[in-house]
Structure formats: C-alpha cells, structure tokens
Design a protein around this motif. Structure first.
Motif, PDB file in Angstrom:
ATOM      1  N   ASN A   1       0.865  -1.178   0.000  1.00 47.86           N
ATOM      2  CA  ASN A   1       0.000   0.000   0.000  1.00 47.86           C
ATOM      3  C   ASN A   1       0.902   1.227   0.000  1.00 47.86           C
ATOM      4  O   ASN A   1       2.118   1.122   0.099  1.00 47.86           O
ATOM      5  N   SER A   2       0.324   2.417  -0.084  1.00 50.32           N
ATOM      6  CA  SER A   2       1.129   3.633  -0.260  1.00 50.32           C
ATOM      7  C   SER A   2       2.111   3.873   0.883  1.00 50.32           C
ATOM      8  O   SER A   2       3.157   4.473   0.669  1.00 50.32           O
ATOM      9  N   SER A   3       1.817   3.394   2.074  1.00 45.60           N
ATOM     10  CA  SER A   3       2.726   3.607   3.205  1.00 45.60           C
ATOM     11  C   SER A   3       4.028   2.825   3.042  1.00 45.60           C
ATOM     12  O   SER A   3       5.016   3.130   3.705  1.00 45.60           O
ATOM     13  N   CYS A   4       4.058   1.871   2.146  1.00 46.14           N
ATOM     14  CA  CYS A   4       5.263   1.065   1.908  1.00 46.14           C
ATOM     15  C   CYS A   4       6.249   1.771   0.983  1.00 46.14           C
ATOM     16  O   CYS A   4       7.402   1.351   0.888  1.00 46.14           O
ATOM     17  N   PHE A   5       5.819   2.816   0.308  1.00 46.06           N
ATOM     18  CA  PHE A   5       6.638   3.430  -0.727  1.00 46.06           C
ATOM     19  C   PHE A   5       7.517   4.550  -0.192  1.00 46.06           C
ATOM     20  O   PHE A   5       7.195   5.222   0.778  1.00 46.06           O
ATOM     21  N   ASN A   6       8.613   4.756  -0.883  1.00 46.04           N
ATOM     22  CA  ASN A   6       9.623   5.729  -0.530  1.00 46.04           C
ATOM     23  C   ASN A   6       9.277   7.106  -1.090  1.00 46.04           C
ATOM     24  O   ASN A   6       8.840   7.216  -2.234  1.00 46.04           O
ATOM     25  N   GLY A   7       9.477   8.163  -0.315  1.00 43.76           N
ATOM     26  CA  GLY A   7       9.404   9.567  -0.706  1.00 43.76           C
ATOM     27  C   GLY A   7       8.486   9.937  -1.849  1.00 43.76           C
ATOM     28  O   GLY A   7       7.266   9.951  -1.723  1.00 43.76           O
ATOM     29  N   ALA A   8       9.094  10.246  -2.983  1.00 43.76           N
ATOM     30  CA  ALA A   8       8.357  10.753  -4.141  1.00 43.76           C
ATOM     31  C   ALA A   8       7.337   9.753  -4.662  1.00 43.76           C
ATOM     32  O   ALA A   8       6.312  10.151  -5.222  1.00 43.76           O
ATOM     33  N   TYR A   9       7.588   8.471  -4.465  1.00 46.36           N
ATOM     34  CA  TYR A   9       6.635   7.469  -4.959  1.00 46.36           C
ATOM     35  C   TYR A   9       5.283   7.582  -4.259  1.00 46.36           C
ATOM     36  O   TYR A   9       4.247   7.331  -4.869  1.00 46.36           O
ATOM     37  N   LYS A  10       5.284   7.990  -3.003  1.00 45.27           N
ATOM     38  CA  LYS A  10       4.011   8.219  -2.305  1.00 45.27           C
ATOM     39  C   LYS A  10       3.229   9.335  -3.012  1.00 45.27           C
ATOM     40  O   LYS A  10       2.023   9.231  -3.198  1.00 45.27           O
ATOM     41  N   GLU A  11       3.956  10.385  -3.399  1.00 48.89           N
ATOM     42  CA  GLU A  11       3.304  11.493  -4.097  1.00 48.89           C
ATOM     43  C   GLU A  11       2.810  11.064  -5.479  1.00 48.89           C
ATOM     44  O   GLU A  11       1.726  11.463  -5.901  1.00 48.89           O
ATOM     45  N   PHE A  12       3.606  10.245  -6.164  1.00 53.67           N
ATOM     46  CA  PHE A  12       3.174   9.725  -7.459  1.00 53.67           C
ATOM     47  C   PHE A  12       1.882   8.924  -7.318  1.00 53.67           C
ATOM     48  O   PHE A  12       0.981   9.032  -8.150  1.00 53.67           O
ATOM     49  N   ILE A  13       1.803   8.109  -6.297  1.00 53.63           N
ATOM     50  CA  ILE A  13       0.587   7.303  -6.087  1.00 53.63           C
ATOM     51  C   ILE A  13      -0.624   8.213  -5.929  1.00 53.63           C
ATOM     52  O   ILE A  13      -1.682   7.961  -6.506  1.00 53.63           O
ATOM     53  N   GLU A  14      -0.464   9.291  -5.172  1.00 60.04           N
ATOM     54  CA  GLU A  14      -1.571  10.240  -4.994  1.00 60.04           C
ATOM     55  C   GLU A  14      -1.939  10.928  -6.309  1.00 60.04           C
ATOM     56  O   GLU A  14      -3.112  11.171  -6.574  1.00 60.04           O
ATOM     57  N   LEU A  15      -0.934  11.244  -7.131  1.00 60.43           N
ATOM     58  CA  LEU A  15      -1.172  11.983  -8.375  1.00 60.43           C
ATOM     59  C   LEU A  15      -1.662  11.115  -9.523  1.00 60.43           C
ATOM     60  O   LEU A  15      -2.603  11.484 -10.228  1.00 60.43           O
ATOM     61  N   ILE A  16      -1.008   9.975  -9.741  1.00 59.25           N
ATOM     62  CA  ILE A  16      -1.302   9.188 -10.944  1.00 59.25           C
ATOM     63  C   ILE A  16      -1.778   7.771 -10.654  1.00 59.25           C
ATOM     64  O   ILE A  16      -2.044   7.011 -11.572  1.00 59.25           O
ATOM     65  N   GLY A  17      -1.866   7.410  -9.378  1.00 51.99           N
ATOM     66  CA  GLY A  17      -2.366   6.094  -9.024  1.00 51.99           C
ATOM     67  C   GLY A  17      -1.270   5.047  -8.864  1.00 51.99           C
ATOM     68  O   GLY A  17      -0.139   5.214  -9.327  1.00 51.99           O
ATOM     69  N   TYR A  18      -1.646   3.969  -8.211  1.00 52.54           N
ATOM     70  CA  TYR A  18      -0.721   2.893  -7.869  1.00 52.54           C
ATOM     71  C   TYR A  18      -0.122   2.224  -9.102  1.00 52.54           C
ATOM     72  O   TYR A  18       1.094   2.108  -9.232  1.00 52.54           O
ATOM     73  N   GLU A  19      -0.959   1.782 -10.028  1.00 49.83           N
ATOM     74  CA  GLU A  19      -0.470   1.063 -11.215  1.00 49.83           C
ATOM     75  C   GLU A  19       0.432   1.933 -12.080  1.00 49.83           C
ATOM     76  O   GLU A  19       1.473   1.477 -12.556  1.00 49.83           O
ATOM     77  N   ASN A  20       0.054   3.198 -12.291  1.00 52.30           N
ATOM     78  CA  ASN A  20       0.882   4.098 -13.093  1.00 52.30           C
ATOM     79  C   ASN A  20       2.216   4.388 -12.414  1.00 52.30           C
ATOM     80  O   ASN A  20       3.240   4.534 -13.077  1.00 52.30           O
ATOM     81  N   THR A  21       2.215   4.456 -11.083  1.00 48.56           N
ATOM     82  CA  THR A  21       3.467   4.651 -10.353  1.00 48.56           C
ATOM     83  C   THR A  21       4.402   3.470 -10.578  1.00 48.56           C
ATOM     84  O   THR A  21       5.605   3.655 -10.787  1.00 48.56           O
TER      85      THR A  21
END
Length: 102
Positions: free
Chosen positions: A7-27
């Motif tokens: 889930n998003s809490s597992c991701f590092n720095g900018a990847y968390k922001e990417f998930i919020e902006l473009i979604g999990y799969e696109n990240t």
C-alpha cells in the motif's frame, strides 16, 4: 516481492506522491521504466518549437501581452519570437498597442 500486498505507506518519498497523483499502477509503470535513472521534469511543459508556432498562429497584431500571459513567458520573449519570425512585417509598439507596418 508480491506487489499486490503493498500500500502507499510502503513506498519511498516521491513514490508516495506519485501514487496520490497518478495512481498505484501508473506509479509502478513509471518506476519500472525509469528505475535507477535521475529524472528531472522541466518547468516548461511545451517545446519552444510548439510555442513559436502557436504564438505566430495566434498573434493578431495586438495580443502579444495576452499570449505571454497564456503561455507563461515574458512579453519581451514573445516580442522577440514575433520579430524574429515575422520577416517583412514590422511590428511597432505605440501606447501599449502593436501596429503592423507592411
């Protein structure tokens, strides 16, 4: 690693922001494509060639300031493009208004 359990809490720095902006799969797609590379995103999205063409196409003889605002550039930059590309046509500035002289 099973990505389906992340889930998003597992991701590092900018990847968390990417998930919020473009979604999990696109990240994950972005990560797989650019992993290990240093990537920067230019502030200006549009190419200069495209901007030159748009400015030349949209210029009506008096809207240089509006075009500068629209595309996020200075009035002087827009005027430089116009002067460089509108050969045979002189653009003069009178009281804040462009006038064409052929």
């Amino acid at each position: 690693m099973d990505r389906s359990t992340l889930n998003s809490s597992c991701f590092n720095g900018a990847y968390k922001e990417f998930i919020e902006l473009i979604g999990y799969e696109n990240t994950l797609i972005v990560h797989d494509y650019f992993a290990g590379q240093y990537v920067t995103f230019p502030k200006k999205l549009l190419s200069e060639e495209y901007l030159y063409q748009q400015i030349l196409n949209e210029y009506d003889g008096k809207n240089a300031k509006d075009l500068a605002r629209k595309y996020g550039y200075s009035y002087s930059w827009v005027m430089k493009i116009l002067k460089r590309n509108l050969r045979g046509i002189e653009i003069r500035q009178f009281g804040g208004k462009n006038q064409w002289k052929y």
